[in-house]
Motif scaffolding. Structure first.
Motif, PDB file in Angstrom:
ATOM      1  N   VAL A  19       0.837  -1.207   0.000  1.00  0.00           N
ATOM      2  CA  VAL A  19       0.000   0.000   0.000  1.00  0.00           C
ATOM      3  C   VAL A  19       0.876   1.263   0.000  1.00  0.00           C
ATOM      4  O   VAL A  19       0.434   2.350  -0.383  1.00  0.00           O
ATOM      5  CB  VAL A  19      -0.921  -0.019   1.252  1.00  0.00           C
ATOM      6  CG1 VAL A  19      -1.597   1.313   1.494  1.00  0.00           C
ATOM      7  CG2 VAL A  19      -1.967  -1.098   1.106  1.00  0.00           C
ATOM      8  N   PRO A  40      -4.992  -4.544   0.232  1.00  0.00           N
ATOM      9  CA  PRO A  40      -5.452  -5.015  -1.076  1.00  0.00           C
ATOM     10  C   PRO A  40      -4.329  -5.703  -1.854  1.00  0.00           C
ATOM     11  O   PRO A  40      -3.157  -5.570  -1.500  1.00  0.00           O
ATOM     12  CB  PRO A  40      -5.871  -3.713  -1.772  1.00  0.00           C
ATOM     13  CG  PRO A  40      -5.084  -2.639  -1.108  1.00  0.00           C
ATOM     14  CD  PRO A  40      -4.840  -3.089   0.303  1.00  0.00           C
ATOM     15  N   GLY A  92      -1.378  -3.970 -10.300  1.00  0.00           N
ATOM     16  CA  GLY A  92      -1.261  -2.620 -10.808  1.00  0.00           C
ATOM     17  C   GLY A  92      -0.502  -1.661  -9.911  1.00  0.00           C
ATOM     18  O   GLY A  92      -0.200  -0.538 -10.309  1.00  0.00           O
ATOM     19  N   THR A  93      -0.198  -2.062  -8.697  1.00  0.00           N
ATOM     20  CA  THR A  93       0.526  -1.164  -7.788  1.00  0.00           C
ATOM     21  C   THR A  93       1.794  -1.811  -7.265  1.00  0.00           C
ATOM     22  O   THR A  93       2.828  -1.173  -7.182  1.00  0.00           O
ATOM     23  CB  THR A  93      -0.364  -0.731  -6.607  1.00  0.00           C
ATOM     24  OG1 THR A  93      -0.889  -1.906  -5.974  1.00  0.00           O
ATOM     25  CG2 THR A  93      -1.507   0.146  -7.064  1.00  0.00           C
ATOM     26  N   THR A 141      -3.452   4.341 -12.366  1.00  0.00           N
ATOM     27  CA  THR A 141      -4.736   4.669 -11.743  1.00  0.00           C
ATOM     28  C   THR A 141      -5.900   4.310 -12.666  1.00  0.00           C
ATOM     29  O   THR A 141      -7.003   4.821 -12.523  1.00  0.00           O
ATOM     30  CB  THR A 141      -4.813   6.174 -11.390  1.00  0.00           C
ATOM     31  OG1 THR A 141      -4.568   6.929 -12.593  1.00  0.00           O
ATOM     32  CG2 THR A 141      -3.794   6.565 -10.347  1.00  0.00           C
ATOM     33  N   VAL A 183      -7.268  -1.078 -12.156  1.00  0.00           N
ATOM     34  CA  VAL A 183      -6.434  -1.029 -10.946  1.00  0.00           C
ATOM     35  C   VAL A 183      -7.301  -0.637  -9.754  1.00  0.00           C
ATOM     36  O   VAL A 183      -7.257  -1.263  -8.689  1.00  0.00           O
ATOM     37  CB  VAL A 183      -5.262  -0.026 -11.106  1.00  0.00           C
ATOM     38  CG1 VAL A 183      -4.461   0.075  -9.810  1.00  0.00           C
ATOM     39  CG2 VAL A 183      -4.350  -0.435 -12.249  1.00  0.00           C
ATOM     40  N   ARG A 184      -8.112   0.404  -9.937  1.00  0.00           N
ATOM     41  CA  ARG A 184      -8.985   0.856  -8.845  1.00  0.00           C
ATOM     42  C   ARG A 184      -9.957  -0.253  -8.439  1.00  0.00           C
ATOM     43  O   ARG A 184     -10.181  -0.493  -7.247  1.00  0.00           O
ATOM     44  CB  ARG A 184      -9.787   2.076  -9.293  1.00  0.00           C
ATOM     45  CG  ARG A 184      -8.963   3.310  -9.593  1.00  0.00           C
ATOM     46  CD  ARG A 184      -9.824   4.332 -10.344  1.00  0.00           C
ATOM     47  NE  ARG A 184      -9.040   5.429 -10.854  1.00  0.00           N
ATOM     48  CZ  ARG A 184      -9.005   6.623 -10.294  1.00  0.00           C
ATOM     49  NH1 ARG A 184      -9.709   6.882  -9.207  1.00  0.00           N
ATOM     50  NH2 ARG A 184      -8.273   7.583 -10.817  1.00  0.00           N
ATOM     51  N   LYS A 241      -8.232  -2.961  -6.468  1.00  0.00           N
ATOM     52  CA  LYS A 241      -7.940  -2.507  -5.108  1.00  0.00           C
ATOM     53  C   LYS A 241      -9.193  -2.594  -4.231  1.00  0.00           C
ATOM     54  O   LYS A 241      -9.160  -3.089  -3.113  1.00  0.00           O
ATOM     55  CB  LYS A 241      -7.445  -1.064  -5.119  1.00  0.00           C
ATOM     56  CG  LYS A 241      -6.049  -0.877  -5.695  1.00  0.00           C
ATOM     57  CD  LYS A 241      -4.996  -1.296  -4.717  1.00  0.00           C
ATOM     58  CE  LYS A 241      -3.705  -1.635  -5.378  1.00  0.00           C
ATOM     59  NZ  LYS A 241      -3.701  -2.907  -6.083  1.00  0.00           N
ATOM     60  N   CYS A 242     -10.302  -2.043  -4.748  1.00  0.00           N
ATOM     61  CA  CYS A 242     -11.533  -2.034  -3.950  1.00  0.00           C
ATOM     62  C   CYS A 242     -12.007  -3.455  -3.665  1.00  0.00           C
ATOM     63  O   CYS A 242     -12.450  -3.764  -2.560  1.00  0.00           O
ATOM     64  CB  CYS A 242     -12.628  -1.255  -4.687  1.00  0.00           C
ATOM     65  SG  CYS A 242     -12.275   0.498  -4.814  1.00  0.00           S
ATOM     66  N   GLU A 283      -9.646  -5.314  -1.017  1.00  0.00           N
ATOM     67  CA  GLU A 283      -9.468  -4.718   0.311  1.00  0.00           C
ATOM     68  C   GLU A 283     -10.429  -5.464   1.221  1.00  0.00           C
ATOM     69  O   GLU A 283     -11.646  -5.314   1.139  1.00  0.00           O
ATOM     70  CB  GLU A 283      -9.755  -3.221   0.262  1.00  0.00           C
ATOM     71  CG  GLU A 283      -9.029  -2.412   1.340  1.00  0.00           C
ATOM     72  CD  GLU A 283      -9.533  -2.707   2.737  1.00  0.00           C
ATOM     73  OE1 GLU A 283     -10.704  -2.388   3.029  1.00  0.00           O
ATOM     74  OE2 GLU A 283      -8.771  -3.269   3.542  1.00  0.00           O
ATOM     75  N   VAL A 334      -7.368   2.219  -0.052  1.00  0.00           N
ATOM     76  CA  VAL A 334      -7.261   2.177  -1.511  1.00  0.00           C
ATOM     77  C   VAL A 334      -6.642   3.471  -2.039  1.00  0.00           C
ATOM     78  O   VAL A 334      -5.773   3.452  -2.915  1.00  0.00           O
ATOM     79  CB  VAL A 334      -8.641   1.912  -2.155  1.00  0.00           C
ATOM     80  CG1 VAL A 334      -8.600   2.137  -3.655  1.00  0.00           C
ATOM     81  CG2 VAL A 334      -9.106   0.502  -1.846  1.00  0.00           C
ATOM     82  N   ALA A 377      -2.987   3.419  -1.456  1.00  0.00           N
ATOM     83  CA  ALA A 377      -2.309   2.507  -2.391  1.00  0.00           C
ATOM     84  C   ALA A 377      -2.127   3.158  -3.758  1.00  0.00           C
ATOM     85  O   ALA A 377      -1.056   3.070  -4.374  1.00  0.00           O
ATOM     86  CB  ALA A 377      -3.090   1.199  -2.520  1.00  0.00           C
ATOM     87  N   ALA A 383       1.360   4.342  -5.510  1.00  0.00           N
ATOM     88  CA  ALA A 383       1.745   3.750  -6.791  1.00  0.00           C
ATOM     89  C   ALA A 383       2.265   4.807  -7.759  1.00  0.00           C
ATOM     90  O   ALA A 383       3.216   4.566  -8.497  1.00  0.00           O
ATOM     91  CB  ALA A 383       0.564   3.014  -7.408  1.00  0.00           C
TER      92      ALA A 383
END
Lengths: 483, 98
Positions: free
Chosen positions: A86, A353, A357-358, A400, A404-405, A408-409, A412, B84, B87, B91
């Motif tokens: 994170v 998460p 992507g991160t 972003t 990716v979002r 993550k959601c 999590e 989120v 993160a 990134a």
């Protein structure tokens, strides 16, 4: 905390708990875990929120279960260690050098179409753009992982890209490591020398003794097993005799994909790794994605079958350790790192998460960028929902992107219905790609999710093993040895 | 010989199940299950035509799964958004470059 007067009453916070045999396992977001008898738990729960110190087991006070005993600095650091992805930009950059392969493995998620079609090779121009993209992200540590298909089929571009990476590294303040995942069939001394002189870590697949490996990994004239064993021996000898070198040679590694062909051979597979001189094994269950999904009737295993296999293998590995043999298991290291507050085990999909992507990104041979390698594999099957951009796009736009979002959601775990109250939530993670591929949604349905069942079973088994001090010492040594 | 149409209806009361949960389940299963959704005043009625095995139960299970997720997110959404967001910001690194 030392200068504060110790409270006389405490407010207990039970975030996650699980009934396990006649005991209750309690865990919290700081990674603390305590097992107390069922009657004691009921006694505590029957009292008011505020309890006297005499009513509370000391272990609960020590491990962050009492609001008055939470040390914000210490406990937040513990959370950050287990969820470090994170706090960082992508470290792992997966470079898919080609979609071609010279093998036909029964589970190949890459869906490799055979070795003929060079249009599936990454060009040098695309490879350099991918490297530039990676250096334009902000992580001080970059790990390039070359894979495919079979990356050695695109050798010239691979070699030129390695040299390009090392040139850029010299002009930067980054710590760069490079690894290569290969079946070794096209390996020769010249390639091996180049790879070793450029300090590349070599990794391959070894699914067990010849009669297991060859059932999973089909090659022309069945040369795969012999080839892998020969080159593992070569690279290990080069590692062991590297004194006086101007460059570092790293130990080679290998991974197992556990399929129906592996069931019943847990000990033999572990023994194969020991005889090959390998000090680590990663017992991954076959995933129902891509080609493996189409072949599931032949190779698929249930969570119960895998967990029986895993527990037999892990018990055998522990016994070998007690006899002085150096061999560790990677999935166990990942979970134990979190249980012992030593970090996140270096894995991006068992995390909350997840690192899609991160923590990691995957560059396909055509320059498309995906959240992760599994997301890329799904695209090879015709669904590019996890595509997040291309090597020509700006970094911020790609990292972003919607996918990716969404990943993550969805991963999590506080937002997951079953996970948010699961006792293993502090140590676990979910994979949106796996959930989408097998259950139709990024968040999935944990009640029927294979990975959830596998993770829960593995953690159950590891926590049981940890009750013996000898086992705990061995598992702690694996973490210290690895990280 | 006339073929027999088997029909099953499940009613998802709005006091328990949100329209969002039913719609999400429909989206996830639209390629796998044959159904029609009718919105009523106090809920959603889903009619399954010519189903085999336990498809209506699979649909109901998915609605339950989605509703549980919606209910949990009402409590945890603040925390999830924080994590989120962190993160995603990490990134992109705040624009740091070599």
């Amino acid at each position: 905390m030392e200068n504060k007067k110790k409270p006389e009453k405490f407010t207990l916070l039970f975030q996650h708990w699980k009934k396990y045999k006649n005991k209750i396992l309690l865990t919290n977001d700081f990674g603390g875990n305590v097992e107390i008898p069922g009657e004691e738990f009921e006694s505590i729960c029957s009292k008011d929120c505020s309890l006297a110190v005499s009513d509370i087991p000391q272990e609960l006070l020590d491990k962050g279960f009492a609001a008055e005993m939470i040390d914000p600095e210490k406990h937040s650091l513990s959370w950050v260690k287990r969820h470090c992805n994170v706090m960082m930009a992508p470290v792992l950059h997966i470079m898919v050098m080609t979609g071609r392969c010279n093998m036909q493995c029964v589970y190949c998620q890459a869906g490799s179409p055979g070795k003929q079609d060079k249009v599936l090779d990454m060009s040098l121009e695309t490879a350099k753009k991918a490297v530039d993209f990676a250096f334009n992200t902000s992580s001080p540590v970059l790990n390039f992982e070359f894979q495919g298909g079979e990356p050695l089929l695109n050798w010239k571009v691979l070699a030129d890209t390695v040299e390009y990476i090392r040139e850029k590294e010299k002009k930067s303040a980054r710590t760069v490591s490079i690894s290569l995942i290969s079946n070794f069939i096209l390996m020769d001394e010249q390639k091996a020398d180049f790879l070793l002189k450029n300090e590349i870590t070599l990794c391959t697949s070894l699914d067990g003794p010849e009669y297991v490996h060859s059932k999973n990994r089909h090659s022309e004239n069945d040369i795969s097993y012999g080839t892998v064993r020969r080159w593992l021996k070569y690279f290990k000898e080069r590692h062991d005799n590297q004194k006086g070198n101007s460059y570092r040679i790293f130990k080679p590694g290998a991974i197992v994909t556990v399929t129906k062909n592996s069931i019943g051979h847990a000990k033999e597979i572990v023994d194969e790794y020991v005889s090959a001189g390998l000090e680590s094994i990663y017992l991954r269950p076959v995933s129902k994605i891509g080609y493996a999904g189409r072949n599931w009737n032949t190779i698929g295993i249930t969570p119960a079958e895998y967990l029986d296999f895993y527990s037999e293998a892990l018990k055998h590995i522990i016994e070998l350790n007690k006899k002085g043999v150096t061999i560790s298991e990677q999935a166990c290291i990942i979970f134990c790192s979190k249980i012992f507050d030593a970090g996140n085990g270096g894995n991006y999909d068992v995390d909350s998460p997840c690192g899609a992507g991160t923590g990691q990104i995957a560059y396909n041979y055509d320059g498309s960028i995906y959240t992760c390698d599994e997301g890329r594999m799904l695209a090879m099957e015709g669904d590019d929902i996890f595509r997040i951009g291309s090597v020509d796009d700006p970094v911020e736009k790609v990292l972003t992107a919607d996918a990716v979002r969404a990943c993550k959601c969805a991963s999590e775990l506080n937002a997951q219905a079953m996970c948010s109250r699961c006792a293993y939530m502090p140590y676990c993670g979910t994979c949106p790609v796996f959930n989408y591929a097998t259950q139709g949604s990024f968040a999935g349905d944990m009640a029927n999710n294979m990975r959830c069942a596998v993770n829960r079973g593995q953690i159950d088994f590891i926590l049981e093993l940890l009750k013996e001090k000898d086992n705990e010492a061995i598992l702690k040594k694996w973490i210290t040895g690895s990280y | 010989m006339a073929s027999e149409i088997i029909e099953k209806k499940i009613f998802f009361a709005s006091s328990v199940y949100s329209a969002e949960a039913v719609d999400m389940a429909a989206f996830i299963l639209e390629d796998k299950v044959d159904f029609v959704i009718e919105r009523k005043d106090n809920g959603m009625e889903v009619t399954f035509n010519q189903f085999s095995e336990n498809e209506p139960e699979i649909f109901a299970n998915e609605v339950l799964n989605q509703q549980c997720r919606i209910d949990v997110s009402k409590v945890s959404s603040g925390l999830t958004k924080l994590i989120v967001s962190k993160a995603l910001i990490s990134a992109i690194g705040g624009g740091k470059r070599e």
